[in-house]
Write an enzyme that holds these catalytic residues in place. Structure first.
Site, PDB file in Angstrom:
ATOM      1  N   THR A 474       0.799  -1.219   0.000  1.00 48.40           N
ATOM      2  CA  THR A 474       0.000   0.000   0.000  1.00 48.40           C
ATOM      3  C   THR A 474       0.835   1.273   0.000  1.00 48.40           C
ATOM      4  O   THR A 474       0.328   2.333  -0.343  1.00 48.40           O
ATOM      5  CB  THR A 474      -0.883   0.017   1.255  1.00 48.40           C
ATOM      6  OG1 THR A 474      -0.045  -0.251   2.389  1.00 48.40           O
ATOM      7  CG2 THR A 474      -1.939  -1.065   1.183  1.00 48.40           C
ATOM      8  N   LEU A 620      -1.602  11.850   2.988  1.00 44.14           N
ATOM      9  CA  LEU A 620      -0.193  11.809   3.377  1.00 44.14           C
ATOM     10  C   LEU A 620       0.720  11.779   2.154  1.00 44.14           C
ATOM     11  O   LEU A 620       1.798  12.362   2.157  1.00 44.14           O
ATOM     12  CB  LEU A 620       0.061  10.587   4.261  1.00 44.14           C
ATOM     13  CG  LEU A 620      -0.799  10.564   5.535  1.00 44.14           C
ATOM     14  CD1 LEU A 620      -0.714   9.211   6.224  1.00 44.14           C
ATOM     15  CD2 LEU A 620      -0.393  11.686   6.488  1.00 44.14           C
ATOM     16  N   LYS A 623       0.246  10.287  -4.294  1.00 43.07           N
ATOM     17  CA  LYS A 623       0.499   9.228  -5.281  1.00 43.07           C
ATOM     18  C   LYS A 623       0.056   7.861  -4.744  1.00 43.07           C
ATOM     19  O   LYS A 623      -0.685   7.133  -5.404  1.00 43.07           O
ATOM     20  CB  LYS A 623       1.990   9.199  -5.636  1.00 43.07           C
ATOM     21  CG  LYS A 623       2.320   8.196  -6.718  1.00 43.07           C
ATOM     22  CD  LYS A 623       3.802   8.216  -7.064  1.00 43.07           C
ATOM     23  CE  LYS A 623       4.092   9.236  -8.145  1.00 43.07           C
ATOM     24  NZ  LYS A 623       5.483   9.168  -8.625  1.00 43.07           N
ATOM     25  N   THR A 624       0.492   7.519  -3.534  1.00 43.43           N
ATOM     26  CA  THR A 624       0.095   6.210  -2.993  1.00 43.43           C
ATOM     27  C   THR A 624      -1.387   6.224  -2.628  1.00 43.43           C
ATOM     28  O   THR A 624      -2.056   5.196  -2.729  1.00 43.43           O
ATOM     29  CB  THR A 624       0.955   5.820  -1.779  1.00 43.43           C
ATOM     30  OG1 THR A 624       0.893   6.858  -0.803  1.00 43.43           O
ATOM     31  CG2 THR A 624       2.396   5.585  -2.182  1.00 43.43           C
ATOM     32  N   LYS A 691      -7.502  10.044   7.443  1.00 46.03           N
ATOM     33  CA  LYS A 691      -8.488   8.981   7.596  1.00 46.03           C
ATOM     34  C   LYS A 691      -8.099   7.808   6.707  1.00 46.03           C
ATOM     35  O   LYS A 691      -7.297   7.960   5.785  1.00 46.03           O
ATOM     36  CB  LYS A 691      -9.869   9.489   7.191  1.00 46.03           C
ATOM     37  CG  LYS A 691     -10.545  10.309   8.281  1.00 46.03           C
ATOM     38  CD  LYS A 691     -11.897  10.770   7.811  1.00 46.03           C
ATOM     39  CE  LYS A 691     -12.762  11.168   8.996  1.00 46.03           C
ATOM     40  NZ  LYS A 691     -14.061  11.665   8.540  1.00 46.03           N
ATOM     41  N   GLY A 694      -7.624   2.715   2.594  1.00 43.92           N
ATOM     42  CA  GLY A 694      -7.352   1.421   1.979  1.00 43.92           C
ATOM     43  C   GLY A 694      -8.568   0.785   1.359  1.00 43.92           C
ATOM     44  O   GLY A 694      -8.467   0.081   0.360  1.00 43.92           O
ATOM     45  N   GLU A 695      -9.737   0.999   1.948  1.00 45.86           N
ATOM     46  CA  GLU A 695     -10.922   0.308   1.472  1.00 45.86           C
ATOM     47  C   GLU A 695     -12.004   1.249   0.940  1.00 45.86           C
ATOM     48  O   GLU A 695     -12.998   0.785   0.385  1.00 45.86           O
ATOM     49  CB  GLU A 695     -11.499  -0.548   2.604  1.00 45.86           C
ATOM     50  CG  GLU A 695     -10.555  -1.662   3.003  1.00 45.86           C
ATOM     51  CD  GLU A 695     -10.837  -2.204   4.385  1.00 45.86           C
ATOM     52  OE1 GLU A 695     -10.995  -3.418   4.519  1.00 45.86           O
ATOM     53  OE2 GLU A 695     -10.895  -1.421   5.341  1.00 45.86           O
TER      54      GLU A 695
END
Lengths: 741, 322
Positions: A474, A620, A623-624, A691, A694-695
């Site tokens: 991730t 943060l 890009k990621t 926050k 990931g999902e």
């Protein structure tokens, strides 16, 4: 520190051009593309391993009558064969991790029944095929639709299975406009790139596992229980993990069997990688669901009653259920509400978390029902959502920490060109393609988990941070490096992150969209402590001190970090969830927009373009973050259009148990897809004001695709995935209807 | 995978002899299918005869004005060949619709013809399968048979042949050239290479023991519009639910001649002469009926029957638009 108050102004707020928020490349990218990032199976830290190959059950329910290992034992290279007859004593099941080979009972197809250890993988595999197992087979149950009547309210639930407010039945009965729809979603599998793999060894009564695991600390707890050891005697190391998607939250059979076999071999390391087919049957899955959504509204589109009921299943003796309706409790305003979850036990592999458990399948149903309601009201589906925007959490009755669902919908509509949409289904053609667009809300719970971190500033000004956090692809290595670099005012390249080892401070691990916030906040706290130590060595005014470019500056005075470090400085930090979890409703939000083409001849559905607009507090690393959001949207496309395990109800098997026939989207399925973030800071969530992302990308994404399919064709398919055979049925029904008319 | 021995013979005849010299020996070319099957112990050869370096990797013009494609020509090279792209567009398109770039780089012409079915029950050694284990039964009948056959099947087997390339070659009336262990050469019309399952689904081709495919020859270029339409569950890297290879010569909106072959429907590429005649004589509706005459669904694959007719109509329409 626990999060019981808003965090206030932080150093991350005051540095305009610090590393946090920059779209920097992955710091572990070069390691990965040059093959120097060692995944569990590739580790050479443990020498002279035996290679394990798992033998799995070929009945779904019954008992082992006999295991004949004589032929296999005589085969070349075989070192050891582990069965229920010689397995070391094991302890108790914890979480969803339990003893293996403990007795002769078979609870699902693919359950491990033996492990062959040999001098090479090939020898182990060949010998495993020679192990003969005889079963007394029993009749099992494998079909959720047949088990709805006996499904029960889940026990030991972490969140309440049911909720109600007002009088749903009365409100629904009185509503002038109603939707009552039943949706189904299939069994799905995580399909991460790296199969589960472990190498394990014992030294005395201490076991070490280099393993592909998302949450090493939780794994340590569970394995300590299974191996009947004090927690500190179990060490997990997960430096690099090739995707997890929930499938590696718990140690799986590879970890347990490698450790058990190594124990029998007096500590000789044993390594196991599951085959792709075994990953499907031996590890966890996402349950299929049956969901009923009922919506009642007044003619202005105000919801007066909503109900979301969900049925799912898991293995016998387990209580994991798909929390499909949890998000519905916070999503829209309505005075009369009902949610319920029921659970059946089937003779299928253990159901567990996969890619936004709950929201991912729940929103496939609920956000399509909202689309159906919008049509029944002749109202734009975005407008319907705006009209039902709640002022506070409708069931918890607390404020939202932040909520920008409506801004996401509006900005998305602008960027996507929603105003050009033809709301009439089946009205737009582009050659052979029937074209349609759809929208959905996105929402995902934003949790915080306890986590710690330790940082050390070396005399040369480099910073090393350690924690049992994982990077499952991730970008965790990268965003943590950015946080530490910004907090101490050093270069990202001067930060070294050491992750994945339970010998280091405990962390959250990766899962449930809590990884970056939890581990990042612990690291923030550790860096904050280190800043205090450094400032204490100066006479600078701490209040306005800025750490940048290797210096601390306050007012018109400054000091060089290197002059303050001495022989090195060390600090620890810790974060815990606090009262803010209860005082505020915390979700990440977004909106999905999809355009699909449906081939008028063949019924093939192809995505044409897709846009997600999200808020996730402080971003943060854009890009990621974008990569994660797009990855989630791809999951949504898969869930809508192709991902399904086919259960053969005669045998209890997963028929399409490889990546040739379990279809996930490929590049050609994803022509134009973008994710955009709106500015946001959530000072109730955590010190980073970020926050979970990931999902979020998956939540609602599939519903936007399904709603686009409806807009393209006028065919509403409520049985996921939307494959072309179901479209052809819709074509046939329309043709029959036209002939009758 | 079971232990096996390996050799790399220097000549075609030696290769053919090597395979018959040992029981349970197999040729290996690209290995994109055989190696997978060996790992799963669906195939358990004790000896592999590597034919990759035999001088069979050329594409040459034939005296008759056609093309002779060496058995070891890789799928990627065949698809990219200028003559194939120009004169046999249906073949190039079919190749590019198959597998992935990586697999096409490795897979060979002969190997593609001889690949095994993708029936999931064939792929699971715990399941009864008459093809894998004759006499054990067919799990696909009554099971999950979405990708399986609706024509030419039997009560013993409803497997499909997964190749795209072979479907185009069937439409082009290709000829398969072989050499037998005694050195004799044979020319097999591609229509006669693959068998229907009948009661011996384990016997998939009419090749004799040790007989090695050396080339596939294409006749002189077939005039008309070349179309390959593949219908699948995702945009790439999925086997055909239904595919249609069509070469159609038209005069305005009138079809003058047609060659039509289907993939994804049967144990072999499916071509029905009546369907081609019906297309010329009556139209695409009649052609679809003729092509699917006697078709039978097995539950999850019922949709293939209407889908095949619709795909045929789409392919013909595409050809006529040109």
């Amino acid at each position: 520190m626990d999060m019981s108050q808003p965090i206030g102004v932080t150093p991350l707020d005051t540095q305009p051009n610090g590393p946090v928020g920059q779209p920097i490349d992955r710091v572990d990218g070069p390691l990965k593309v040059t093959g120097h990032a060692t995944y569990a199976y590739e580790s050479r830290e443990m020498t002279n391993p035996g290679y394990g190959f798992v033998v799995t059950a070929t009945v779904a329910k019954g008992r082992i009558r006999d295991i004949d290992t004589a032929t296999a034992e005589r085969m070349p290279g075989v070192v050891h064969i582990l069965t229920h007859r010689n397995v070391p004593p094991q302890g108790e099941k914890k979480e969803q991790v339990g003893p293996l080979l403990a007795d002769t009972e078979i609870k699902h197809w693919g359950q491990p029944v033996a492990l062959v250890v040999a001098e090479s993988f090939e020898e182990a595999r060949a010998a495993a095929a020679a192990v003969r197992v005889a079963y007394d087979e029993q009749k099992g149950s494998y079909v959720l639709a047949d088990a709805l009547a006996e499904a029960k309210k889940p026990e030991k639930a972490k969140t309440p299975p049911d909720s109600s407010l007002g009088d749903f039945e009365a409100g629904f009965a009185a509503a002038p406009v109603k939707i009552d729809a039943r949706y189904t979603t299939p069994v799905q599998t995580h399909a991460m790139m790296e199969p589960h793999a472990t190498i394990a060894t014992w030294q005395g009564d201490k076991v070490t596992l280099i393993t592909a695991n998302q949450m090493p600390n939780r794994g340590q707890d569970a394995l300590a229980s299974v191996f009947k050891l004090p927690k500190d005697n179990v060490r997990l190391i997960s430096r690099f993990v090739g995707g997890g998607f929930g499938g590696k939250l718990q140690p799986q059979a590879d970890a347990i069997l490698a450790a058990l076999a190594s124990k029998n071999l007096n500590g000789r390391p044993v390594k196991i990688a599951l085959t792709r087919q075994q990953v499907f049957h031996v590890t966890t899955r996402r349950s299929d669901t049956v969901q009923r959504v009922r919506l009642g509204a007044d003619r202005d589109g105000k919801l007066t009653a909503l109900a979301h009921e969900s049925w799912s299943d898991t293995a016998p003796g387990d209580s994991f259920f798909e929390t499909s309706a949890n998000v519905t409790r916070s999503l829209y305003a309505a005075p009369n509400r009902l949610t319920a979850h029921r659970l059946a036990n089937l003779n299928l592999p253990l159901a567990s978390s996969m890619r936004a458990p709950g929201e991912a399948v729940g929103m496939l149903a609920f956000e399509c029902a909202m689309d159906e309601l919008a049509e029944a009201l002749a109202l734009d589906p975005i407008e319907l959502r705006i009209r039902n925007e709640p002022a506070q959490d409708p069931e918890k009755h607390v404020p939202f920490s932040t909520r920008q669902l409506v801004p996401c919908l509006k900005e998305g509509a602008r960027l996507f060109g929603w105003d050009k949409r033809n709301a009439k289904p089946g009205a737009v053609r582009d050659g052979q393609w029937m074209v349609g667009t759809g929208v959905s809300a996105a929402a995902r719970l934003n949790p915080l988990q306890p986590a710690k971190a330790r940082v050390r500033l070396a005399p040369d000004g480099t910073l090393t941070a350690r924690m049992a956090m994982t990077d499952i692809g991730t970008g965790t290595y990268t965003i943590l490096s950015q946080i530490a670099a910004e907090m101490l005012g050093v270069k990202v390249s001067d930060v070294r992150m050491i992750l994945g080892d339970t010998a280091d401070p405990m962390s959250s691990g990766s899962g449930g969209s809590f990884g970056a916030a939890s581990s990042g906040s612990a690291l923030y706290m550790a860096c904050e402590a280190l800043r205090g130590q450094l400032l204490a060595k100066t006479d600078l005014e701490p209040k306005n001190a800025v750490f940048a470019d290797g210096r601390i500056t306050s007012g018109n005075r400054s000091a060089s970090l290197r002059d303050l470090i001495g022989s090195g400085l060390e600090a620890e930090g810790e974060i815990k969830p606090g009262e803010n979890e209860k005082k505020f409703s915390q979700y990440s939000y977004g909106a999905h927009f999809a355009e699909v083409g449906v081939d008028a001849d063949t019924g093939e559905i192809r995505l044409r373009r897709m846009l997600g607009v999200f808020t996730g507090g402080r971003i943060l690393n854009p890009k990621t973050a974008r990569s994660q959001a797009i990855g989630g949207m791809v999951f949504g496309v898969g869930a809508a259009l192709m991902e399904a395990i086919e259960v053969d109800p005669r045998y209890g098997t997963f028929v399409n148990h490889d990546l040739a026939e379990y279809h996930v989207p490929v590049h050609a399925d994803l022509p134009e897809i973008d994710a955009v973030f709106l500015p946001e800071l959530d000072d109730k969530a955590n010190p980073l004001k970020s926050k979970g992302l990931g999902e979020l990308g998956i939540c609602g994404a599939g519903a936007a695709v399904a709603n686009a399919v409806y807009n393209a064709t006028g065919i509403r398919i409520r049985d996921y995935p939307l494959t072309l055979d179901k479209i052809l049925e819709g074509f046939a029904a329309k043709e029959t209807g036209q002939r009758r008319a | 995978m079971k232990a096996f021995t390996y050799e790399r013979p220097a000549s075609i005849t030696e290769a053919a002899k090597a395979v018959v010299a040992q029981p349970n020996a197999r040729f290996i070319a690209g290995g994109t299918n055989l190696l997978d099957l060996m790992k799963l112990q669906i195939e358990t050869p004790t000896h592999l005869v590597d034919v990759n370096r035999l001088p069979l990797d050329k594409i040459e013009a034939t005296a008759e004005g056609g093309l002779r494609i060496g058995a070891m020509v890789r799928n990627a090279d065949l698809a990219a060949d200028e003559r194939v792209r120009r004169d046999y567009g249906v073949l190039s398109r079919a190749l590019l619709a198959g597998a992935s770039g990586q697999l096409r780089n490795k897979a060979t012409t002969a190997g593609n013809l001889l690949q095994r079915t993708r029936c999931p029950y064939f792929y699971d050694t715990a399941m009864p399968c008459n093809k894998r284990q004759p006499g054990s039964g067919c799990s696909a009948i009554g099971g999950f048979n979405r990708i399986l056959a609706v024509v030419g099947a039997s009560d013993h087997c409803i497997a499909t042949h997964p190749s795209d390339m072979a479907v185009a070659m069937r439409a082009l009336d290709a000829t398969v050239e072989t050499v037998t262990p005694d050195g004799a050469e044979r020319k097999i019309p591609i229509a006669d290479l693959h068998r229907l399952p009948g009661d011996t689904p384990q016997v998939e081709t009419t090749l004799k023991p040790g007989e090695i495919i050396t080339a596939v020859t294409l006749p002189t270029p077939v005039k008309g519009r070349h179309v390959y339409r593949k219908v699948r569950d995702r945009a790439s890297y999925a086997f055909a639910l239904v595919s249609v290879a069509a070469v159609i010569e038209a005069d305005g909106d009138k079809v003058r001649s047609a060659r039509l072959a289907f993939g994804g429907l049967a144990h072999k590429p499916w071509r029905v002469a009546d369907a081609e005649a019906a297309l010329v004589r009556e139209g695409v509706g009649a052609a679809g009926e003729a092509a699917l005459r006697g078709a039978r669904g097995y539950g999850a694959n019922d949709f293939k029957i209407p889908l095949a007719k619709r795909t045929l109509a789409a392919a013909v329409a595409e050809a006529m638009r040109a």
